[in-house]
Design an enzyme around this catalytic site. Sequence first.
Site, mmCIF file in Angstrom:
data_model
loop_
_atom_site.group_PDB
_atom_site.id
_atom_site.type_symbol
_atom_site.label_atom_id
_atom_site.label_comp_id
_atom_site.label_asym_id
_atom_site.label_seq_id
_atom_site.Cartn_x
_atom_site.Cartn_y
_atom_site.Cartn_z
ATOM 1 N N ARG A 229 19.371 95.092 15.350
ATOM 2 C CA ARG A 229 19.718 96.619 15.410
ATOM 3 C C ARG A 229 20.499 96.737 16.882
ATOM 4 O O ARG A 229 19.763 96.367 17.938
ATOM 5 C CB ARG A 229 18.401 97.419 15.589
ATOM 6 C CG ARG A 229 18.586 98.942 15.718
ATOM 7 C CD ARG A 229 17.245 99.618 15.813
ATOM 8 N NE ARG A 229 17.477 101.297 15.949
ATOM 9 C CZ ARG A 229 17.442 101.701 16.992
ATOM 10 N NH1 ARG A 229 17.713 100.958 18.133
ATOM 11 N NH2 ARG A 229 17.670 102.817 17.238
ATOM 12 N N LYS B 180 18.803 96.988 26.040
ATOM 13 C CA LYS B 180 17.389 97.554 26.904
ATOM 14 C C LYS B 180 17.328 97.193 28.194
ATOM 15 O O LYS B 180 18.175 96.293 28.646
ATOM 16 C CB LYS B 180 16.502 96.922 25.847
ATOM 17 C CG LYS B 180 16.250 97.894 24.479
ATOM 18 C CD LYS B 180 14.834 97.886 23.718
ATOM 19 C CE LYS B 180 15.212 98.810 22.717
ATOM 20 N NZ LYS B 180 14.628 98.437 21.590
HETATM 21 N N1 PMM Z 1 14.369 100.555 19.677
HETATM 22 C C1 PMM Z 1 14.747 102.137 19.619
HETATM 23 C C2 PMM Z 1 14.905 102.920 18.559
HETATM 24 N N2 PMM Z 1 14.321 102.825 17.363
HETATM 25 N N3 PMM Z 1 13.681 100.665 15.904
HETATM 26 C C3 PMM Z 1 13.465 99.385 15.856
HETATM 27 N N4 PMM Z 1 13.022 99.113 14.411
HETATM 28 N N5 PMM Z 1 13.289 98.490 16.852
HETATM 29 C C4 PMM Z 1 13.879 98.900 17.997
HETATM 30 O O1 PMM Z 1 13.614 98.128 18.841
HETATM 31 C C5 PMM Z 1 14.064 100.167 18.404
HETATM 32 C C6 PMM Z 1 13.987 101.217 17.291
HETATM 33 C C7 PMM Z 1 15.289 102.268 20.849
HETATM 34 O O2 PMM Z 1 16.478 102.294 21.387
HETATM 35 P P1 PMM Z 1 17.614 103.273 21.445
HETATM 36 O O3 PMM Z 1 16.838 104.654 21.387
HETATM 37 O O4 PMM Z 1 18.385 103.107 22.411
HETATM 38 O O5 PMM Z 1 18.398 103.306 20.238
#
Ligand code: PMM
Length: 285
Positions: free
Chosen positions: A264, A218
Site C-alpha cells: 500500500r 511512515k
Molecule cells: N496505514 C495507514 C492507513 N491505512 N491500511 C493498511 N491496511 N495498512 C496500513 O499500514 C495503513 C492502512 C496510515 O497511513 P496514511 O494515513 O499515510 O495513508
Amino acid sequence: MSALALLAPGPTRIMGVVNVTPDSFSDGGQWFDRGAAIARGRELAAAGADILDVGGESTRPGSARPTTEEELERTVPVVAALAADGLTVSIDTMRSATARACLDAGAAMINDVSGGLADPQMPGFVASVGVPYVTMHWRGLLTNPDEEPDYDDVTNEVCRELTERVDVLLAAGVRAEQLLLDPGFGFSKNADHNWELLADLSEVMSLGYPVIVGTSRKRFLGRLPARTGGQLDHEAPVSAAFDRDHATAATSLLAAQAGAWAVRVHDVRSTREALAVWEMVSRAR
Ligand code: PMM
C-alpha cells in the site's frame, strides 16, 4: 468475477492510497477536495495501481475522528466515481456503516486498520457480504504519538494478536478465503519494531493468508543512515514524508520478495518501477 477472485495468487499488487482527509499522516489535506481525490485516484491508476484504497478517516495519533456522516460524505462519491471508471476500489474504514455504503457504491473490498476491533458490528457484517477483508494489527486508537509501544518480541506478538483476530472473525462466520492480514507498520510500533517486522515478514506470511504491507512514507523511513563526507551518519535528520518515497519503494520491494500479496503506497510510480526491476531480473534468470 466473484469478489474473491481478487485474492487469486499472482504478482504483488500495488494499492494506491487516496486519502480524502484533512489530516492524514503523510498527505493530509492534499486530496481533501472531492474532485482532487477522484483525479488523484485516476492518476494513481494510470501510474499502475491495481487497487485504489479510499479512506475518509486519518489514523494519525491524536487526530479527531470524523462522524460517520462526515466519513460517508468524504468517501462514497469518490468510491462511486472511481468504481464507475471500472477501477478496483478498497474502502479504508473502521466502520461497518461506511463499509456498507461504499460497497453499495462499487467498492470491492474492505480495509479495516482495527481488524474489527473498533466496530463490534464489523465481523458479522463482513461475514454477510463475503468480500475480501483486510485485518490489520491494531492496539487501539493512538492518542499520544510519543507513547512507547511495549513488546517482548514484536513479530511473535503481532502474529499472535492477528491470529486472535482471525479466530474472532471466523467465529462470526467470515470465511477464511475472505481474509488478508496486515502487520500494521507504524501502528503502536517504534522504528526498531518496524524494522524487525520487516525483517521477519516471512513469519507473517506463514500464517497462511495473503498479506498487505503498508510502510509508505511512515516515520521510521525518515531516519536512515546517511553518508556525509564518506562517513556513515546514523543520526541523519528525519526527512519529510514526501521525501520517503525512495525508501518506500525499497521496503515495498523487500515486502514483495517476501511474498506480500499487496503493498500500500502513496507514490505508485516509484514502487511500480522497483517491482518491475525485480520482474526483469526474475525473467533473466
Ligand atoms: N496505514 C495507514 C492507513 N491505512 N491500511 C493498511 N491496511 N495498512 C496500513 O499500514 C495503513 C492502512 C496510515 O497511513 P496514511 O494515513 O499515510 O495513508
